[in-house]
Design an enzyme around this catalytic site. Structure first.
Site, short mmCIF file in Angstrom:
data_model
loop_
_atom_site.label_atom_id
_atom_site.label_comp_id
_atom_site.label_asym_id
_atom_site.label_seq_id
_atom_site.Cartn_x
_atom_site.Cartn_y
_atom_site.Cartn_z
N HIS A 174 41.36 9.56 62.17
CA HIS A 174 41.00 8.27 61.56
C HIS A 174 42.18 7.61 60.86
O HIS A 174 42.15 6.41 60.60
CB HIS A 174 39.87 8.47 60.55
CG HIS A 174 38.56 8.78 61.21
ND1 HIS A 174 37.56 7.86 61.34
CD2 HIS A 174 38.11 9.91 61.81
CE1 HIS A 174 36.54 8.41 61.98
NE2 HIS A 174 36.84 9.65 62.28
N ASP A 386 47.11 1.78 57.12
CA ASP A 386 45.69 2.12 57.23
C ASP A 386 45.40 2.48 58.67
O ASP A 386 45.90 1.81 59.59
CB ASP A 386 44.84 0.90 56.83
CG ASP A 386 43.58 1.29 56.07
OD1 ASP A 386 43.07 2.39 56.31
OD2 ASP A 386 43.12 0.49 55.24
C1 GDG Z 1 39.20 5.96 56.84
C2 GDG Z 1 40.58 5.40 57.18
C3 GDG Z 1 39.52 3.92 58.89
C4 GDG Z 1 33.64 0.14 50.46
N1 GDG Z 1 33.22 -0.27 49.26
C5 GDG Z 1 31.89 -0.20 49.26
C6 GDG Z 1 31.48 0.26 50.50
N2 GDG Z 1 32.58 0.46 51.21
C7 GDG Z 1 32.61 0.92 52.62
C8 GDG Z 1 33.01 -0.22 53.50
C9 GDG Z 1 33.62 0.48 54.69
C10 GDG Z 1 34.15 1.78 54.07
O1 GDG Z 1 33.59 1.92 52.79
C11 GDG Z 1 35.66 1.77 53.91
O2 GDG Z 1 36.22 1.94 55.18
P1 GDG Z 1 37.77 1.74 55.47
O3 GDG Z 1 37.95 1.75 56.93
O4 GDG Z 1 38.20 0.45 54.86
O5 GDG Z 1 38.57 2.88 54.72
P2 GDG Z 1 38.55 4.52 54.49
O6 GDG Z 1 37.43 4.93 53.63
O7 GDG Z 1 39.90 4.83 53.94
O8 GDG Z 1 38.39 5.19 55.94
C12 GDG Z 1 40.46 3.96 57.69
C13 GDG Z 1 38.23 4.63 58.59
O9 GDG Z 1 38.44 5.96 58.10
C14 GDG Z 1 37.36 4.73 59.84
O10 GDG Z 1 38.07 5.34 60.87
O11 GDG Z 1 39.23 2.56 59.19
O12 GDG Z 1 41.71 3.47 58.06
O13 GDG Z 1 41.44 5.46 56.04
O14 GDG Z 1 32.63 0.80 55.62
O15 GDG Z 1 31.88 -0.98 53.78
N3 GDG Z 1 30.20 0.42 50.83
C15 GDG Z 1 29.27 0.11 49.87
N4 GDG Z 1 29.61 -0.31 48.62
C16 GDG Z 1 30.91 -0.48 48.28
O16 GDG Z 1 31.20 -0.86 47.14
N5 GDG Z 1 27.97 0.23 50.15
#
Ligand code: GDG
Length: 501
Positions: A174, A386
């Site tokens: 990821h 990222d």
């Molecule tokens: C890893 C990789 C890759 C965030 N704040 C709230 C909330 N979220 C949810 C978002 C989104 C998720 O968290 C964050 O996803 P990201 O992709 O931005 O980042 P990572 O957690 O670092 O994930 C990344 C991912 O894996 C998938 O492969 O994209 O690069 O680092 O879904 O919606 N959800 C809620 N409240 C919040 O305040 N309910």
């Protein structure tokens, strides 16, 4: 290519189960957890059935009966079965906080200066991976497909092999994969590459990540052959053939758009609009992490306010930071840094009726997040590095009226798919980011809508089901529809004593 039977189930293995367990006096509070991986896989497992194996997230001893009850109830609630791997405090400290988060995480995000190459971490990492392998051996059958997720579990396939267990194992990374000049700093670089070569299929988020991986393989002492072109290529090591792909992960586009039009979200949106007095809203949503570029983003916003007085009293930045890894010093320092910057901006620019930065250091419920996505005129997604960044995709999915602008870091995996229609920025270039903030705020409606329409069109086609379908086609030669929905069989847990999974 293969003679897969219809019985093939998904066995998803990841560091954490898709639940959060918190102790409250004498009982446990359990809730589904947030995060990229869970957002991506839950809909698939719900629709297709399957098992998720992972750590419970707690090092507290839980009795067999309460654990069974908790997980049984949770399995029913989330729609698929979950099996726990129990970890001790020492294991979590060395394998998770140590090797995974103090070494691989910074190194793979191009920040080798933050890595702490402690050899005790490496030994614990491999031991804990063996524990995960034992859990997989216990809960899976020969014909099951074991789909391992992310950097915490790279040695899992190798550990299964050492246990004499034959399973078809696939791996998805990821996070980014670094270039050789960074990767080769790792003391156990060849072991880690050899671990990866134990999977029959490995997929990365972007072509760049795969290119970096192949370049690292070329530095290995043994001779490897690479052949093929396009999203799936083949690496040959002696008799062994490994397929290596790039497949950008995505979101459940339809469920986001559905939620964005729900009555509850529409009511929240109306309420926000009233409270913010028609201000232009810029939104940032991130886990607390030094890779997400939050301080530089705040500096760029500050610079925009300094350079462009027309933004004063008209633009508000809503920044959500979700607490994460607070036990690690680098993260608690980052939190302080962010909070100092927020108070400095607000202290300098606030006027009666206008607070430039609305900062929330807590997660918000999914519906509230969707309402904020709908509300935001601009999304600022500016990580230093990222793997993908699902926030960028979720924002666009929720802009059902096409009335938003995405400012996106060129170092997010998402940029490879979205660069045509987002405003692409180097997150280290705060001056340019400040200019792009103005450009986004002042963008003519026609251009804004056209860009967003195009972003949404691609996302709708390449959603999370597309991702899984492509992963399965490339890995097994079968498609998602070949995995029919199944009823949940009775749940029989075998929780073994502490120290064994
Ligand atoms: C890893 C990789 C890759 C965030 N704040 C709230 C909330 N979220 C949810 C978002 C989104 C998720 O968290 C964050 O996803 P990201 O992709 O931005 O980042 P990572 O957690 O670092 O994930 C990344 C991912 O894996 C998938 O492969 O994209 O690069 O680092 O879904 O919606 N959800 C809620 N409240 C919040 O305040 N309910």
């Amino acid at each position: 290519m293969s003679n897969l039977k219809d019985k093939n189930r998904f066995i998803i293995v990841s560091n954490r189960l898709p639940i959060k367990m918190e102790k409250e006096a004498n009982s446990w509070r359990v809730s589904p957890s947030a995060g990229g991986l869970v957002s991506a896989l839950s809909p698939i497992l719900k629709n297709r059935g399957g098992i998720w194996i992972g750590w419970t997230g707690t090092t507290e001893r839980i009795g067999l009966r309460p654990c069974r009850e908790i997980l049984d109830n949770m399995s029913k609630e989330i729609g698929y079965r979950i099996f726990p791997v129990m970890l001790t405090e020492n294991e979590v400290s060395l394998y998770y906080y140590g090797l995974s988060n103090e070494i691989i995480w910074p190194l793979f995000h191009d920040l080798p200066g933050l890595a702490n190459f402690d050899p005790t971490y490496w030994r614990a990492y491999r031991k804990v991976n063996e524990k995960f392998a034992r859990a997989v051996a216990r809960h899976s059958r020969n014909e099951d497909l074991v789909w391992v997720h992310d950097y915490q579990l790279i040695p899992l396939a190798q550990k299964l092999k050492e246990l004499g267990i034959e399973r078809r194992c696939f791996f998805f990374l990821h996070i980014p994969f670094p270039s050789p000049d960074i990767f080769m700093k790792m003391p156990w670089r060849y072991e880690l590459l050899s671990d990866l070569l134990e999977y029959e299929f490995i997929a990365f988020q972007t072509a760049q990540d795969r290119r970096n991986f192949i370049s690292c393989l070329n530095n290995m002492p043994q001779k490897l052959k690479t052949s093929g072109r396009g999203p799936v290529i083949e690496v040959t090591e002696g008799e062994k053939k490994i397929k290596v792909a790039y497949l950008p992960i995505s979101i459940d586009f339809k469920s986001f758009t559905r939620m964005a039009t729900s009555e509850k979200v529409c009511a929240m949106l109306k309420d926000y609009k009233k409270k913010l007095h028609r201000k232009t809203v810029i939104l940032g949503v991130d886990r607390l992490d030094y890779t997400k570029g939050i301080p530089l983003r705040l500096k760029a916003f500050q610079m925009a306010l300094e350079k462009y007085p027309q933004l004063h009293e008209n633009v508000t930045l809503v920044q959500i930071v979700v607490p994460s890894r607070e036990e690690v010093l680098a993260y608690s320092e980052l939190k302080n840094n962010i909070e100092t910057l927020v108070s400095s901006i607000n202290g300098t620019f606030t006027t009666p009726g206008w607070v430039p930065v609305h900062y929330m250091y807590h997660p918000v419920p999914r519906e509230e997040l969707v309402a904020l996505y709908r509300l935001a005129d601009v999304a600022l997604v500016t990580p230093l590095r990222d793997g993908m960044n699902l926030v960028a995709k979720e924002y666009c999915a929720c802009k059902i009226d096409n009335d938003g602008v995405l400012i996106l870091s060129e170092f997010a995996g998402a940029a490879a798919q979205m660069y045509h229609h987002a405003l692409i920025v180097n997150p280290y270039d705060t001056e340019r980011m400040a200019d792009l903030i103005l450009k986004a705020v002042e963008m003519p409606t026609k251009e804004k809508k056209s860009r967003m329409r195009n972003l949404r069109k691609k996302l709708k086609e390449q959603d999370v089901f597309w991702w899984v379908d492509n992963f399965l086609r490339a890995a097994t030669g079968k498609a998602l529809v070949d995995f029919p929905e199944k009823e949940l069989p009775p749940i029989l847990y075998a929780i073994s004593p502490r120290g064994r999974s």
